[in-house]
Design a protein around this motif. Structure first.
Motif, mmCIF file in Angstrom:
data_model
loop_
_atom_site.group_PDB
_atom_site.id
_atom_site.type_symbol
_atom_site.label_atom_id
_atom_site.label_comp_id
_atom_site.label_asym_id
_atom_site.label_seq_id
_atom_site.Cartn_x
_atom_site.Cartn_y
_atom_site.Cartn_z
ATOM 1 N N ALA A 29 0.860 -1.194 0.000
ATOM 2 C CA ALA A 29 0.000 0.000 0.000
ATOM 3 C C ALA A 29 0.886 1.231 0.000
ATOM 4 O O ALA A 29 2.002 1.202 0.537
ATOM 5 N N PRO A 30 0.414 2.322 -0.606
ATOM 6 C CA PRO A 30 1.209 3.559 -0.573
ATOM 7 C C PRO A 30 1.324 4.099 0.846
ATOM 8 O O PRO A 30 0.404 3.954 1.658
ATOM 9 N N LEU A 31 2.461 4.710 1.135
ATOM 10 C CA LEU A 31 2.692 5.359 2.424
ATOM 11 C C LEU A 31 2.590 6.867 2.205
ATOM 12 O O LEU A 31 3.560 7.521 1.825
ATOM 13 N N ASP A 32 1.405 7.416 2.457
ATOM 14 C CA ASP A 32 1.214 8.846 2.256
ATOM 15 C C ASP A 32 0.953 9.580 3.568
ATOM 16 O O ASP A 32 0.502 10.731 3.564
ATOM 17 N N ASP A 33 1.240 8.913 4.688
ATOM 18 C CA ASP A 33 0.995 9.525 5.992
ATOM 19 C C ASP A 33 2.243 9.505 6.868
ATOM 20 O O ASP A 33 2.155 9.457 8.086
ATOM 21 N N ARG A 34 3.428 9.517 6.246
ATOM 22 C CA ARG A 34 4.684 9.485 6.981
ATOM 23 C C ARG A 34 5.539 10.689 6.592
ATOM 24 O O ARG A 34 5.479 11.183 5.468
ATOM 25 N N ALA A 35 6.366 11.128 7.551
ATOM 26 C CA ALA A 35 7.298 12.218 7.301
ATOM 27 C C ALA A 35 8.540 11.987 8.158
ATOM 28 O O ALA A 35 8.498 11.270 9.164
ATOM 29 N N PHE A 36 9.650 12.617 7.741
ATOM 30 C CA PHE A 36 10.931 12.395 8.405
ATOM 31 C C PHE A 36 11.561 13.716 8.829
ATOM 32 O O PHE A 36 11.464 14.723 8.122
ATOM 33 N N LEU A 37 12.222 13.672 9.978
ATOM 34 C CA LEU A 37 13.107 14.741 10.423
ATOM 35 C C LEU A 37 14.508 14.162 10.600
ATOM 36 O O LEU A 37 14.659 13.074 11.178
ATOM 37 N N ARG A 38 15.516 14.901 10.108
ATOM 38 C CA ARG A 38 16.895 14.479 10.331
ATOM 39 C C ARG A 38 17.494 15.332 11.445
ATOM 40 O O ARG A 38 17.339 16.558 11.440
#
Length: 317
Positions: A19-28
């Protein structure tokens, strides 16, 4: 629709799906002070992570209330925090307030990449057949331009694959040819209820305390000081909290959420998530929520507006 979700859920539980992952985000998180500083901001042990390893964390305020959650991976000498898109901005603002004399920088990461979730009982075999690196739970790996993550979010194996849009489109085709089936967000939500995995902003709110959520894997009690630790330790020394996160089977109508739970006419908790799940034994109403321990321990009959709530173990009906 019911037949579709029943088929999709079966593919997840017995085979493999994507399934597509369209509810994730990243911080470095980078900088010479990143390890020490970040370890003081989250509830799990960051300094003990080896490169490629990760763990699940809460971010608290000084009163010990949960302000956000996410999985943090050590990526070489840096850290990668993965969270939901709905809370990444508030988490960055929360963390920014505590960078004072620290040599630390926060920046969005992988904003140009698309994500694909590979999940299911046979997902490890499909991943191995694709000649991608094998991953243990809570692990990170780089394969050319592809970022692979293996979050330990439940009992069913799952992997996240992040790459440029063209590569992800090709990967979708390859997974389909390998026998994986594309599934909907509704089927993934049904799996979340089966596994009793809480969702931040729905099951975990900014008024909740870490031990109330029953997510012990987010807490480390020998890591040193961190924001909100005093409250967490006070609860630990007291032995338990008054209420706890619980999975339920419902007999009755699908509730309007949040739905208060009563025992003997008195409020003892609330339902925070619920859905009709097409289990092999038949369509079953599953729910998540909170219940006071005395009501749970004494096995009092629990009701909500429209039916009865029966506590259950995660992964069962």
């Amino acid at each position: 629709m019911a037949d579709d979700t029943q088929y999709e859920l079966h593919q997840i539980l017995e085979n493999a799906a994507f399934a597509p992952l369209d509810d994730r985000a990243f911080l470095r998180i980078t900088g010479p002070d990143a390890t020490r500083w970040l370890n003081g901001m989250v509830t799990n042990s960051i300094q003990s992570l080896a490169p490629g390893e990760g763990n699940y964390n809460f971010l608290l305020n000084a009163q010990g209330r949960i302000q956000g959650d996410g999985t943090i991976y050590r990526d070489g000498d840096e850290f990668l925090l993965e969270t939901s898109t709905s809370q990444v901005e508030s988490i960055q603002q929360h963390l920014d307030r505590f960078i004072i004399m620290d040599d630390v920088e926060l920046s969005p990461a992988y904003t140009e990449k698309q994500g694909l979730l590979l999940i299911g009982a046979k997902a490890p075999a499909i991943l191995a057949a694709s000649e991608l690196p094998a991953l243990d739970p809570l692990h990170l790996s780089h394969a050319k331009s592809l970022l692979l993550l293996a979050p330990a979010a439940g009992s069913i194996p799952r992997y996240e694959l992040w790459d440029d849009p063209a590569s992800i489109a090709l990967l979708r085709e390859n997974l389909s040819n390998a026998g994986a089936v594309e599934v909907s967000s509704a089927s993934l939500e049904q799996l979340r209820l089966i596994e009793a995995t809480p969702l931040f902003s729905q099951d975990i709110r900014d008024r909740d305390l870490p031990q109330e959520t029953a997510q012990a894997h987010a807490l480390h009690f020998n890591k040193g000081c961190y924001l909100g630790q005093e409250i967490v330790e006070r609860i630990r020394s007291r032995g338990q909290v008054h209420r706890t996160f619980t999975a339920f089977r419902l007999i009755g109508d699908l509730p309007t959420l949040p739905a208060p739970i009563e025992a003997n006419g008195k409020p003892v908790g609330e339902l925070t998530s619920a859905a009709l799940v097409p289990l092999p034994e038949g369509p079953t109403l599953l729910a998540l929520g909170y219940i006071r321990r005395e009501a749970l321990d004494t096995h009092q009959p629990l009701t909500y507006a429209g039916g009865t709530a029966i506590p259950r173990s995660p992964g069962t009906s």
